[in-house]
Each structure stands twice: as C-alpha cells, then as structure tokens.
Design a protein around this motif. Structure first.
Motif: not given
Length: 221
Positions: A33-38, A44-50, A52-56, A58-65
């Motif tokens: 959901g956060a990625a859709r908004e961002v 498409a080149e938005v940093p994954l940090d943003e 992760a921040r929007r989703a609340g 950490g970056n590691a959680t993104i890479y786990r999924h």
C-alpha cells in the motif's frame, strides 16, 4: 496408488510458499500500500527508504518480503489492477443504471491512480507472468461487462471498446512530470465527467479509426 498420491501431495506442499503469520501478512500489505502511494507520487526510482518510512517498517522488512525493487513493483501493479477490477465488479453489481455504474467505475479508477501503472509497467516488469496475465484478464472482463451492459441499455455509444476507455482514463490520471501542475489532481474528476458525457449515446460525432481493444494497446506497431 495411495502412496503415490500422498507423495505428490507432500511434494506440492514442499513447493508451495510458506503461509505468512498474521503480523507478517499485515506488514506485507502495508508495504504494498505504501509503495503504491509513493511510486505514484515520485515514480519507479523512489528510494526504498521512503517506502519503508511510509509503511512504518525497516528496510530489512521490505527485503524479507520482496527480493528486489522489481518484485515489489510487480506486486504493486497486481494490487492496482485487482483493486480497479473490484471497483468494476462492484459498480456493475450494485448500480441499477448501467451507465451510472460505468461512471462510478471511471471515477473510482481515477482515485486508484490507474494512470500510474504506465511508468511502472515500463520498468522491466514481466507482463507475461501468469499472475499479471490473470489480473489483466480479470480487469479486462470487468470493464468489458460494464461497457457491454451500458451499450445494451442504449446508454453507451457503440463505436468504442475497452481500450478507448483505458487510454482516456490513463491519460487523465497519469502523473505529469515536473512540479508545474501541482494542482492537477484537483481537476481530474471534472474532466473525467466531460469524458463520460462524450461516451453517452446517441453519439454526437463520428470517431476516426476503429474501436480500440486492450489487445490493441498491448501490441506496439
């Protein structure tokens, strides 16, 4: 025979992806959901940090999924197509007037920012992935049913197809580059209504060319 059947079942179980715990599933849905908004806002080149921040998370959680950005964008496109297909299906089921249902869908699809799919799909997404094809077919069927009902009721002009609707809807909801049109979104629904007026029967003009299907859009000249 029973032993062979059990062995095949066990083999399928080993191959199937593990079921996520409730909290992990919530995190996954929050990331998508956060990625859709961002991605709609920044591309498409938005940093994954943003994201992760929007989703609340950490970056590691993104890479786990998701293995990488490409896989995340793949799931975002599936999410957008699924949500838009649901809007088409619910509009047709709930509205007694087929053309009102079509209008409801068009405005709902705009709110889902379906126009943002174009730049995402150009970012190396596998359009022949089975999940992508299934989502695309469901969306096509939902919109086709809506338009067919409106056409059968004599409310929709006969010389257009699903592709015509999607071209206009995509163009009117696709984010514009730069910051010169910061209030663009405020006018989307106004211009979508003008477009819907042009779809109503009887037709007020003759359109050049022939009705555009989704298949036409998928094959570049």
């Amino acid at each position: 025979m029973a032993g062979a059947t059990a062995a095949r079942a066990a083999d399928r179980a080993r191959q199937a992806p593990p079921r996520l715990r409730a909290d992990a599933l919530r995190n996954r849905e929050r990331i998508i959901g956060a990625a859709r908004e961002v991605l709609v806002e920044y591309g498409a080149e938005v940093p994954l940090d943003e994201i992760a921040r929007r989703a609340g998370v950490g970056n590691a959680t993104i890479y786990r999924h998701f293995a990488d950005r490409r896989e995340l964008i793949h799931h975002v496109t599936l999410s957008v197509m699924s949500r838009v297909a649901e809007q088409a299906e619910s509009a047709l089921a709930e509205e007694p007037d087929a053309f009102v249902a079509l209008g409801r869908f068009v405005h709902a699809a705009a709110d889902e920012r379906i126009g943002a799919l174009c730049p995402l799909l150009s970012d190396g997404i596998d359009k022949e992935h089975p999940d992508h094809i299934a989502a695309r077919d469901r969306l096509d069927a939902g919109i086709d049913a809506l338009m067919g009902a409106a056409r059968a009721a004599g409310r929709l002009r006969a010389d257009i197809d699903v592709g015509d609707l999607m071209v206009a809807l995509t163009q009117l909801t696709r984010p514009l580059p730069g910051s010169g049109c910061v209030n663009f979104d405020a006018f989307v629904h106004r211009h979508l209504q003008l477009f819907l007026d042009g779809l109503s029967a009887p037709a007020r003009s003759e359109l050049p060319g022939s009705a555009v299907t989704l298949e036409d859009l998928q094959h570049r000249p």
